[in-house]
Motif scaffolding. Sequence first.
Motif, PDB file in Angstrom:
ATOM      1  N   VAL A  60       0.656  -1.335   0.407  1.00 42.53           N
ATOM      2  CA  VAL A  60      -0.298   0.123   0.138  1.00 42.53           C
ATOM      3  C   VAL A  60       1.045   1.252   0.192  1.00 42.53           C
ATOM      4  CG1 VAL A  60      -1.512   0.843   1.209  1.00 42.53           C
ATOM      5  CG2 VAL A  60      -1.358  -1.172   0.939  1.00 42.53           C
ATOM      6  N   ASP A  61       1.102   2.039  -1.308  1.00 36.43           N
ATOM      7  CA  ASP A  61       2.082   2.912  -0.842  1.00 36.43           C
ATOM      8  C   ASP A  61       1.247   4.227  -0.257  1.00 36.43           C
ATOM      9  OD1 ASP A  61       0.217   4.977  -2.200  1.00 36.43           O
ATOM     10  OD2 ASP A  61       0.911   4.374  -4.541  1.00 36.43           O
ATOM     11  N   ALA A  62       1.910   5.673   0.133  1.00 36.97           N
ATOM     12  CA  ALA A  62       1.591   6.208   1.097  1.00 36.97           C
ATOM     13  C   ALA A  62       0.765   6.853   0.504  1.00 36.97           C
ATOM     14  CB  ALA A  62       2.922   7.470   0.486  1.00 36.97           C
ATOM     15  N   VAL A  63       0.139   7.111  -0.494  1.00 37.19           N
ATOM     16  CA  VAL A  63      -1.462   7.883  -0.341  1.00 37.19           C
ATOM     17  C   VAL A  63      -3.072   6.901  -0.409  1.00 37.19           C
ATOM     18  CG1 VAL A  63      -1.197  10.294  -2.151  1.00 37.19           C
ATOM     19  CG2 VAL A  63      -1.950   7.900  -3.220  1.00 37.19           C
ATOM     20  N   GLY A  64      -2.028   5.261  -0.356  1.00 37.05           N
ATOM     21  CA  GLY A  64      -3.000   5.127  -0.164  1.00 37.05           C
ATOM     22  C   GLY A  64      -3.923   3.624  -0.977  1.00 37.05           C
ATOM     23  N   ASN A  65      -3.273   3.606  -2.157  1.00 40.54           N
ATOM     24  CA  ASN A  65      -3.145   2.971  -3.409  1.00 40.54           C
ATOM     25  C   ASN A  65      -2.421   1.718  -3.107  1.00 40.54           C
ATOM     26  OD1 ASN A  65      -3.155   4.691  -5.192  1.00 40.54           O
ATOM     27  ND2 ASN A  65      -1.755   5.994  -5.325  1.00 40.54           N
ATOM     28  N   LEU A  66      -3.268   0.156  -3.098  1.00 41.16           N
ATOM     29  CA  LEU A  66      -3.376  -0.475  -3.285  1.00 41.16           C
ATOM     30  C   LEU A  66      -2.462  -1.477  -4.833  1.00 41.16           C
ATOM     31  CD1 LEU A  66      -3.605  -3.240  -1.441  1.00 41.16           C
ATOM     32  CD2 LEU A  66      -4.074  -4.498  -3.122  1.00 41.16           C
ATOM     33  N   ARG A  67      -0.868  -2.033  -4.625  1.00 40.14           N
ATOM     34  CA  ARG A  67      -0.006  -2.519  -5.450  1.00 40.14           C
ATOM     35  C   ARG A  67       0.087  -3.652  -5.527  1.00 40.14           C
ATOM     36  NH1 ARG A  67       2.536   3.703  -7.148  1.00 40.14           N
ATOM     37  NH2 ARG A  67       3.537   2.542  -8.168  1.00 40.14           N
ATOM     38  N   ALA A  68      -0.092  -4.146  -7.068  1.00 36.26           N
ATOM     39  CA  ALA A  68      -0.018  -6.159  -6.565  1.00 36.26           C
ATOM     40  C   ALA A  68       0.529  -6.068  -8.180  1.00 36.26           C
ATOM     41  CB  ALA A  68      -0.690  -6.651  -6.815  1.00 36.26           C
ATOM     42  N   ARG A  69       2.218  -6.692  -7.785  1.00 34.84           N
ATOM     43  CA  ARG A  69       2.480  -6.804  -8.846  1.00 34.84           C
ATOM     44  C   ARG A  69       3.492  -7.920  -8.892  1.00 34.84           C
ATOM     45  NH1 ARG A  69       5.968  -2.883 -11.446  1.00 34.84           N
ATOM     46  NH2 ARG A  69       8.424  -3.416 -11.747  1.00 34.84           N
ATOM     47  N   ARG A  70       3.409  -8.879 -10.209  1.00 37.81           N
ATOM     48  CA  ARG A  70       3.998  -9.548 -10.554  1.00 37.81           C
ATOM     49  C   ARG A  70       6.026  -8.895 -11.469  1.00 37.81           C
ATOM     50  NH1 ARG A  70       2.256 -13.928 -15.612  1.00 37.81           N
ATOM     51  NH2 ARG A  70       4.167 -13.556 -16.586  1.00 37.81           N
ATOM     52  N   ARG A 141      -2.110  10.522  -8.634  1.00 38.71           N
ATOM     53  CA  ARG A 141      -1.192  11.855  -9.308  1.00 38.71           C
ATOM     54  C   ARG A 141      -0.102  11.546  -8.059  1.00 38.71           C
ATOM     55  NH1 ARG A 141      -4.328  17.377 -10.518  1.00 38.71           N
ATOM     56  NH2 ARG A 141      -6.791  16.745 -10.140  1.00 38.71           N
ATOM     57  N   ALA A 142      -0.534  10.556  -7.447  1.00 33.98           N
ATOM     58  CA  ALA A 142       0.913   9.977  -6.628  1.00 33.98           C
ATOM     59  C   ALA A 142       2.047   9.498  -7.615  1.00 33.98           C
ATOM     60  CB  ALA A 142       0.912   8.934  -5.047  1.00 33.98           C
ATOM     61  N   LEU A 143       1.175   8.340  -8.152  1.00 38.32           N
ATOM     62  CA  LEU A 143       2.547   7.844  -9.535  1.00 38.32           C
ATOM     63  C   LEU A 143       3.272   8.788 -10.110  1.00 38.32           C
ATOM     64  CD1 LEU A 143       0.121   5.626  -7.570  1.00 38.32           C
ATOM     65  CD2 LEU A 143       0.436   4.023 -10.157  1.00 38.32           C
ATOM     66  N   THR A 144       1.955   9.824 -10.595  1.00 42.94           N
ATOM     67  CA  THR A 144       2.876  10.424 -11.125  1.00 42.94           C
ATOM     68  C   THR A 144       4.109  11.780 -10.785  1.00 42.94           C
ATOM     69  OG1 THR A 144       0.928  11.848 -11.513  1.00 42.94           O
ATOM     70  CG2 THR A 144       1.243  10.313 -13.078  1.00 42.94           C
ATOM     71  N   GLY A 145       4.114  11.812  -9.395  1.00 37.26           N
ATOM     72  CA  GLY A 145       4.170  12.809  -9.062  1.00 37.26           C
ATOM     73  C   GLY A 145       3.841  13.814  -8.547  1.00 37.26           C
ATOM     74  N   THR A 146       2.739  14.219  -8.909  1.00 39.55           N
ATOM     75  CA  THR A 146       2.173  15.534  -8.412  1.00 39.55           C
ATOM     76  C   THR A 146       0.605  15.129  -7.437  1.00 39.55           C
ATOM     77  OG1 THR A 146       0.487  14.606 -10.188  1.00 39.55           O
ATOM     78  CG2 THR A 146       2.158  16.030 -11.165  1.00 39.55           C
ATOM     79  N   ALA A 147       0.674  14.137  -6.462  1.00 38.25           N
ATOM     80  CA  ALA A 147       0.278  14.052  -5.629  1.00 38.25           C
ATOM     81  C   ALA A 147       0.943  15.362  -4.468  1.00 38.25           C
ATOM     82  CB  ALA A 147       0.095  13.046  -4.731  1.00 38.25           C
ATOM     83  N   ASP A 148       1.466  15.673  -3.891  1.00 42.63           N
ATOM     84  CA  ASP A 148       2.184  16.571  -2.874  1.00 42.63           C
ATOM     85  C   ASP A 148       1.637  17.522  -2.781  1.00 42.63           C
ATOM     86  OD1 ASP A 148       5.013  15.824  -4.718  1.00 42.63           O
ATOM     87  OD2 ASP A 148       5.918  15.454  -3.134  1.00 42.63           O
ATOM     88  N   ALA A 149       0.720  18.311  -3.915  1.00 42.48           N
ATOM     89  CA  ALA A 149       0.089  19.943  -3.282  1.00 42.48           C
ATOM     90  C   ALA A 149      -1.055  19.031  -3.479  1.00 42.48           C
ATOM     91  CB  ALA A 149      -0.097  20.486  -5.388  1.00 42.48           C
ATOM     92  N   MET A 150      -1.160  18.392  -3.651  1.00 45.66           N
ATOM     93  CA  MET A 150      -3.030  18.084  -2.449  1.00 45.66           C
ATOM     94  C   MET A 150      -2.878  18.135  -1.149  1.00 45.66           C
ATOM     95  SD  MET A 150      -4.458  17.858  -5.173  1.00 45.66           S
ATOM     96  CE  MET A 150      -3.684  18.124  -6.447  1.00 45.66           C
ATOM     97  N   LEU A 151      -1.334  17.776  -0.057  1.00 45.21           N
ATOM     98  CA  LEU A 151      -1.263  16.963   1.175  1.00 45.21           C
ATOM     99  C   LEU A 151      -2.482  18.001   2.358  1.00 45.21           C
ATOM    100  CD1 LEU A 151       2.195  15.978   1.322  1.00 45.21           C
ATOM    101  CD2 LEU A 151       0.343  14.807   0.833  1.00 45.21           C
ATOM    102  N   GLY A 152      -1.744  19.239   1.677  1.00 44.81           N
ATOM    103  CA  GLY A 152      -2.664  20.355   2.483  1.00 44.81           C
ATOM    104  C   GLY A 152      -4.599  20.786   2.112  1.00 44.81           C
ATOM    105  N   LEU A 153      -4.585  20.063   1.448  1.00 47.19           N
ATOM    106  CA  LEU A 153      -6.387  19.880   1.045  1.00 47.19           C
ATOM    107  C   LEU A 153      -7.166  20.298   2.404  1.00 47.19           C
ATOM    108  CD1 LEU A 153      -6.497  18.711  -2.454  1.00 47.19           C
ATOM    109  CD2 LEU A 153      -6.777  21.325  -1.661  1.00 47.19           C
TER     110      LEU A 153
END
Length: 413
Positions: A60-70, A141-153
């Motif tokens: 589970v990444d830092a914004v809560g996306n569940l990521r399952a990988r092969r 946005r977390a995967l594209t590196g643009t979620a930082d701007a959301m943290l203060g909403l």
Amino acid sequence: MNPSVNLSELNARVLAACAELARLTEVPGETTRPYLCPSTRDVHAFLFAWAARLDLSVRVDAVGNLRARREGPRPDAPTLYAGSHIDTVPNAGAFDGVLGVLLAYALAEAVQGQELPFALELLAFSEEEGVRYGVPFIGSRALTGTADAMLGLTDADGLTVADAITQFGLNPDQLPEARVQGQSLGFLEFHIEQGPVLQAAGAAVGVVTAIAGQNRVLLDFTGRASHAGTTPMLHRRDALAAAARFVVAAEDRARHTPGLVATVGVMHARPGAINIVPGDVHCTLDIRHEHDAVRLEKLPLLLADAERFATERGVTLTVTPKMEEPATPMDAGFRALLHRAAEAEGLAHPELVSGAGHDAMVMATVMPAAMLFIRSPNALSHHPDEMVNAEDVEAALRVGVRFVEELAQEVRA
Ligand code: GLV
Ligand code: MN
Ligand code: MN
């Protein structure tokens, strides 16, 4: 395809899973799952169990996306991403987002044991709808590196995105680790159409050409609350009368502009008593068009309407832009592959524009992205009566399996 996999049986499991996940909710009797609400954990547990059966590594990444990988055959092999979102609007249907996640899992199961020249990562985005924070796509946005701007909403309770992440047991400082790493082949998203086009065309699936651009804006009308019995009509500063004019003007402009949709989805009037002229109104505007030029021409006109209706009543207007996403074309190469895959399955494969926003819009900023739409037989979404035909979902799964197999051939060549 793994010869021991029966796609009809797999499809039946996808549909059963949609029904099961629809029961994971914050509001009994509804499917209501805003970003990082407690029932998100139950969705994660369900997906975690499926991923474990497929021997996928899960995080589970830092914004809560569940990521399952092969993993791919080599550490430097590129990655194909597939998935959609697990948050919902209030009182949602069972398929918006979740169906795309589960079809990605089914796809991984269908090709399990088959050699692929790439890694496969299944994405269950934690936030797409933009309901809790007014801004969508926090997950992708977390995967594209643009979620930082959301943290203060902040949400309606004054909790920031960073607070929500921390309360869920995650660490917002780890956001950089959520970014896609290494070479990306692209992103494939299955989604219900949520509209009438495929039903009218008699097609089970369709290939999305582009996703409409959109603006979301907050409007605050500030007048003066006063006595409903004693304030003569010409002395009033009625914020709700101004806002109501604006709602109708938005509807009129959209009706007279082909392809434009404009929606006021929220309106709160205060103080909210039968015998008080409303002093304050908070409302939202969502406006979309497949051509940015049309949207960008009409938005200022609509805001000028709002300003005029306010001024006429001695009301002041504050406009707060919340988000803007340009219209996003889907990748030509991936689209062609989807067309070939559908053709090989003997399916009609019309093209259509998506009026709804999707994570594919965000993913398209960093990699090729494509969407396969599945017919909505009743053209209804963001509503509990949202539905799909089982055979259409199976058709989408078949197209997805062909897509992966053809992509594997292309990558090997
Ligand atoms: C998401 O469903 C949106 O388009 O609002
Ligand atoms: Mn969706
Ligand atoms: Mn939605």
